[in-house]
Design an enzyme around this catalytic site. Structure first.
Site, PDB file in Angstrom:
ATOM      1  N   LEU A  97       0.844  -1.247  -0.097  1.00 52.21           N
ATOM      2  CA  LEU A  97       0.028  -0.109   0.096  1.00 52.21           C
ATOM      3  C   LEU A  97       0.881   1.163  -0.052  1.00 52.21           C
ATOM      4  O   LEU A  97       2.008   1.241   0.858  1.00 52.21           O
ATOM      5  CB  LEU A  97      -0.870   0.173   1.271  1.00 52.21           C
ATOM      6  CG  LEU A  97      -1.986  -0.955   1.431  1.00 52.21           C
ATOM      7  CD1 LEU A  97      -2.653  -0.839   2.621  1.00 52.21           C
ATOM      8  CD2 LEU A  97      -2.846  -1.006   0.108  1.00 52.21           C
ATOM      9  N   ASP A  98       0.453   2.500  -0.760  1.00 50.99           N
ATOM     10  CA  ASP A  98       1.306   3.563  -0.623  1.00 50.99           C
ATOM     11  C   ASP A  98       1.244   4.029   0.792  1.00 50.99           C
ATOM     12  O   ASP A  98       0.509   3.789   1.650  1.00 50.99           O
ATOM     13  CB  ASP A  98       0.437   4.578  -1.447  1.00 50.99           C
ATOM     14  CG  ASP A  98       0.462   4.136  -2.931  1.00 50.99           C
ATOM     15  OD1 ASP A  98       1.460   3.376  -3.436  1.00 50.99           O
ATOM     16  OD2 ASP A  98      -0.208   4.890  -3.882  1.00 50.99           O
ATOM     17  N   ARG A  99       2.281   4.897   1.155  1.00 48.35           N
ATOM     18  CA  ARG A  99       2.503   5.413   2.257  1.00 48.35           C
ATOM     19  C   ARG A  99       1.221   6.157   2.956  1.00 48.35           C
ATOM     20  O   ARG A  99       0.983   6.010   4.121  1.00 48.35           O
ATOM     21  CB  ARG A  99       3.788   6.531   2.308  1.00 48.35           C
ATOM     22  CG  ARG A  99       4.016   7.275   3.755  1.00 48.35           C
ATOM     23  CD  ARG A  99       4.501   8.417   3.706  1.00 48.35           C
ATOM     24  NE  ARG A  99       5.776   8.550   2.980  1.00 48.35           N
ATOM     25  CZ  ARG A  99       6.988   8.437   3.654  1.00 48.35           C
ATOM     26  NH1 ARG A  99       6.867   8.537   5.151  1.00 48.35           N
ATOM     27  NH2 ARG A  99       8.306   8.503   3.083  1.00 48.35           N
ATOM     28  N   ARG A 113      -5.304   6.209  -8.284  1.00 50.16           N
ATOM     29  CA  ARG A 113      -5.105   7.521  -8.255  1.00 50.16           C
ATOM     30  C   ARG A 113      -4.982   8.078  -9.753  1.00 50.16           C
ATOM     31  O   ARG A 113      -5.770   9.412  -9.899  1.00 50.16           O
ATOM     32  CB  ARG A 113      -3.650   7.808  -7.442  1.00 50.16           C
ATOM     33  CG  ARG A 113      -3.668   7.466  -6.145  1.00 50.16           C
ATOM     34  CD  ARG A 113      -2.337   7.273  -5.523  1.00 50.16           C
ATOM     35  NE  ARG A 113      -2.091   8.694  -5.119  1.00 50.16           N
ATOM     36  CZ  ARG A 113      -0.770   8.989  -4.729  1.00 50.16           C
ATOM     37  NH1 ARG A 113       0.011   7.873  -4.249  1.00 50.16           N
ATOM     38  NH2 ARG A 113      -0.282  10.155  -4.435  1.00 50.16           N
TER      39      ARG A 113
END
Length: 288
Positions: free
Chosen positions: A131-133, A230
């Site tokens: 997962l992205d930060r 995104r």
């Protein structure tokens, strides 16, 4: 602790738990649910409004308290489920899954490594997906390399659902978003015409709620490209709230409004179906 009840009439899970474990404090029951101690027909369930039907077996399996010396997880990380093969983690926004090339930032991988080595210094964890930060929610780690390979080889078959709060009002109720991504640049992925260096990205979306200036969207991944949600929402003209690199102009929650809300997969050791659901964090729910 292990205790079981059989459902005799249709009901929702949380009220059923309250009724059938009256001697237990309600806050304790909610903790059972939150941390994966409630099993419906041997499947871990965390959703309070899960529908029950007559004949369902509800089991409470609470793990023993950790051994002396085992530290609690750092703030922003909580273990939803753990057994000998896997760990399902609730990762808070701001935590990296694993260290980047720069080596900066707190990582879920390091925290879980410390967790498993507290009982045996030889233990370790393996990354199944990332997962992205700034994305919160459910993420899976394996406890052995063979289990990691099994999960990764079948990951495209499993159901992964995200919730996002997008800027503006999305008029379409549902649909499928497709594009080709160039992942060459580390900070920002771009949608480009198909070519040798591109990868197709496919996301299915459904609008759950529209507010005055935002839209709550459910997104199911058919492919697992970096930043694909995104990019897709940005290309629609509705970037995710807080996603400045992809065109967002608002950031009321001071974080990316993207959350990994559901994971449904086959356990790599037992081959049981595992179901995990985490609601949208309050800080994001307030945006819609």
């Amino acid at each position: 602790m292990s205790d079981q009840r059989t459902v005799t009439a249709a009901a929702e899970l949380l009220p059923f738990l309250f009724e059938n474990w009256p001697e237990t404090k309600r806050t304790r029951i909610k903790q059972w649910l939150k941390y994966g101690s409630v099993r419906v027909n041997d499947h871990a369930v965390t959703r309070h409004d899960h529908k029950l039907t007559p004949g369902d077996k509800i089991t409470i399996k609470v793990e023993r308290a950790p051994r002396a010396g085992v530290k609690p997880m750092p703030a922003g990380l909580s273990i939803v489920y753990e057994d000998a093969a896997i760990i399902v983690l609730n990762k808070g926004a701001g935590w990296l899954t694993v260290a980047t090339d720069s080596g900066n930032g707190r990582t879920a991988y390091a925290a879980l490594t410390d967790h498993v080595r507290a009982t045996d210094a030889r233990n370790r964890v393996w990354i199944v997906h990332r997962l992205d930060r700034d994305t919160s929610g459910l993420i899976v780690f394996a406890k052995t390399e063979p289990f990691k390979r099994i999960l990764q080889q079948n990951w495209h078959r499993f159901d992964k659902t995200y919730l996002a709060v997008a800027e503006g009002v999305i008029k379409r109720d549902s649909g499928t978003l497709r594009c080709y991504l160039n992942e060459e640049f580390s900070l920002r992925v771009r949608s480009v015409p198909p070519g040798e260096d591109t990868r197709e990205a496919i996301t299915h979306f459904k609008v759950l709620k529209r507010a005055a200036s935002t839209t709550l969207v459910e997104l199911k991944l058919e492919t697992g490209r970096r930043h694909q949600i995104r990019v897709h929402l940005s290309d629609m003209g509705h970037p995710i709230v807080g996603d400045k690199p992809y065109g967002a102009t608002t950031d009321p929650a001071r974080r990316l409004a993207l959350h990994s809300s559901e994971l449904h997969f086959i356990h790599p050791a037992t081959e049981e179906k595992m179901d995990f659901v985490l609601p949208l964090p309050d800080v994001l729910a307030k945006l819609v």
